[in-house]
Design a protein around this motif. Structure first.
Motif, short mmCIF file in Angstrom:
data_model
loop_
_atom_site.label_atom_id
_atom_site.label_comp_id
_atom_site.label_asym_id
_atom_site.label_seq_id
_atom_site.Cartn_x
_atom_site.Cartn_y
_atom_site.Cartn_z
N PRO A 193 0.79 -1.23 0.00
CA PRO A 193 0.00 0.00 0.00
C PRO A 193 0.83 1.28 0.00
CG PRO A 193 -0.89 -1.56 1.57
CD PRO A 193 0.39 -2.14 1.05
N TYR A 194 1.94 1.29 0.72
CA TYR A 194 2.70 2.54 0.84
C TYR A 194 3.53 2.84 -0.40
CZ TYR A 194 0.81 2.56 5.43
OH TYR A 194 -0.08 2.58 6.46
N THR A 195 3.64 1.87 -1.33
CA THR A 195 4.29 2.19 -2.61
C THR A 195 3.37 3.06 -3.45
OG1 THR A 195 3.53 0.17 -3.67
CG2 THR A 195 5.70 0.11 -2.64
N VAL A 196 2.07 2.93 -3.23
CA VAL A 196 1.09 3.74 -3.96
C VAL A 196 1.29 5.22 -3.64
CG1 VAL A 196 -1.37 4.24 -4.17
CG2 VAL A 196 -0.59 1.87 -4.06
N SER A 197 1.63 5.52 -2.40
CA SER A 197 1.83 6.91 -1.98
C SER A 197 3.31 7.30 -1.95
CB SER A 197 1.20 7.14 -0.60
OG SER A 197 1.85 6.34 0.37
N ASN A 198 4.14 6.51 -2.61
CA ASN A 198 5.60 6.76 -2.62
C ASN A 198 6.17 6.82 -1.21
OD1 ASN A 198 5.83 6.82 -5.43
ND2 ASN A 198 5.16 8.96 -5.47
N GLY A 199 5.64 6.01 -0.32
CA GLY A 199 6.13 5.94 1.05
C GLY A 199 5.64 7.04 1.96
N ARG A 200 4.85 7.97 1.43
CA ARG A 200 4.35 9.07 2.26
C ARG A 200 3.21 8.60 3.14
NH1 ARG A 200 2.29 13.03 -1.69
NH2 ARG A 200 2.02 11.17 -2.94
N THR A 201 3.22 9.04 4.37
CA THR A 201 2.16 8.69 5.31
C THR A 201 1.46 9.92 5.87
OG1 THR A 201 3.70 8.65 7.16
CG2 THR A 201 3.28 6.55 6.03
N ARG A 202 1.89 11.09 5.43
CA ARG A 202 1.26 12.33 5.90
C ARG A 202 0.72 13.12 4.72
NH1 ARG A 202 5.50 13.52 10.51
NH2 ARG A 202 4.55 12.11 12.02
N PRO A 203 -0.60 13.26 4.65
CA PRO A 203 -1.18 14.05 3.57
C PRO A 203 -0.87 15.54 3.75
CG PRO A 203 -2.89 13.30 5.06
CD PRO A 203 -1.60 12.68 5.52
N THR A 204 -0.91 16.30 2.67
CA THR A 204 -0.63 17.74 2.75
C THR A 204 -1.83 18.53 3.26
OG1 THR A 204 -1.28 17.98 0.44
CG2 THR A 204 1.08 17.65 0.90
N ALA A 205 -2.98 17.88 3.41
CA ALA A 205 -4.18 18.53 3.95
C ALA A 205 -4.79 17.60 4.99
CB ALA A 205 -5.18 18.79 2.83
N HIS A 206 -5.57 18.17 5.91
CA HIS A 206 -6.21 17.37 6.94
C HIS A 206 -7.49 16.75 6.40
CE1 HIS A 206 -7.67 15.93 10.74
NE2 HIS A 206 -8.81 16.53 10.49
N PHE A 207 -7.62 15.44 6.57
CA PHE A 207 -8.83 14.72 6.20
C PHE A 207 -9.27 13.88 7.38
CE2 PHE A 207 -6.89 15.35 2.05
CZ PHE A 207 -7.98 15.72 1.29
N ASP A 208 -10.53 14.00 7.72
CA ASP A 208 -11.19 13.13 8.68
C ASP A 208 -11.77 11.97 7.88
OD1 ASP A 208 -13.72 12.29 10.23
OD2 ASP A 208 -12.67 13.57 11.65
N LEU A 209 -12.06 10.85 8.50
CA LEU A 209 -12.68 9.75 7.77
C LEU A 209 -14.06 10.13 7.21
CD1 LEU A 209 -11.75 6.62 9.92
CD2 LEU A 209 -10.84 7.29 7.70
N LEU A 210 -14.67 11.15 7.81
CA LEU A 210 -15.99 11.60 7.35
C LEU A 210 -15.92 12.78 6.40
CD1 LEU A 210 -17.96 11.30 10.70
CD2 LEU A 210 -17.81 9.66 8.82
N THR A 211 -14.72 13.25 6.07
CA THR A 211 -14.57 14.35 5.12
C THR A 211 -15.17 13.92 3.78
OG1 THR A 211 -12.56 15.15 6.18
CG2 THR A 211 -12.90 15.79 3.88
N MET A 212 -15.94 14.80 3.19
CA MET A 212 -16.57 14.51 1.91
C MET A 212 -15.73 15.11 0.79
SD MET A 212 -19.15 12.80 2.90
CE MET A 212 -20.28 12.66 1.54
N VAL A 213 -15.52 14.34 -0.27
CA VAL A 213 -14.78 14.82 -1.43
C VAL A 213 -15.63 14.63 -2.68
CG1 VAL A 213 -12.50 14.43 -0.44
CG2 VAL A 213 -13.59 12.61 -1.72
#
Length: 135
Positions: free
Chosen positions: A26-46
């Motif tokens: 899974p972490y190869t999908v994000s290039n090893g990144r585990t911290r998004p550049t914006a805050h997201f809650d599990l209930l955040t709507m996109v």
């Protein structure tokens, strides 16, 4: 049962194992990144903005965009693409940064004012009953 590579017309599917499923970590999908550049809650709507991303390319980004035709929560997206929530949040942040997605934070319970009681036991039991029927 062994490892195999599936092909569909016009695109390749990641390495799959008949029993284990997806073999790309899974972490190869994000290039090893585990911290998004914006805050997201599990209930955040996109929701997709209609802009085609220039920098966010790849099958995982395409899968996320395909799910965002209407408002959808971070938790739902993570479940559909079978990735951990933290990896999903990194992908979503990338898409928000490049203008392909818009995000809206969940409304805090205290901001609901005189609306329905969010901890209404009857409502929660009805939701639980509906979930059990789907299993």
């Amino acid at each position: 049962m062994g490892v195999r590579r599936r092909r569909r017309p016009g695109r390749e599917i990641p390495w799959l194992d008949d029993e284990a499923g997806r073999l790309v970590r899974p972490y190869t999908v994000s290039n090893g990144r585990t911290r998004p550049t914006a805050h997201f809650d599990l209930l955040t709507m996109v929701i997709a903005t209609g802009e085609r991303p220039v920098t966010c390319q790849g099958p995982d980004y395409a899968a996320v965009l395909g799910l965002c035709g209407g408002p959808v929560s971070v938790a739902e997206i993570a479940a559909h693409i079978h990735l951990p929530a933290v990896v999903t949040k990194v992908l979503l942040a990338d898409l928000v940064d490049c203008g392909a997605l818009a995000a809206r934070a969940p409304v805090p319970v205290s901001a609901c004012g005189s609306g329905p009681n969010r901890t209404d036991r009857a409502l929660l039991e009805a939701v639980l009953h509906g979930l059990r029927k789907r299993l």
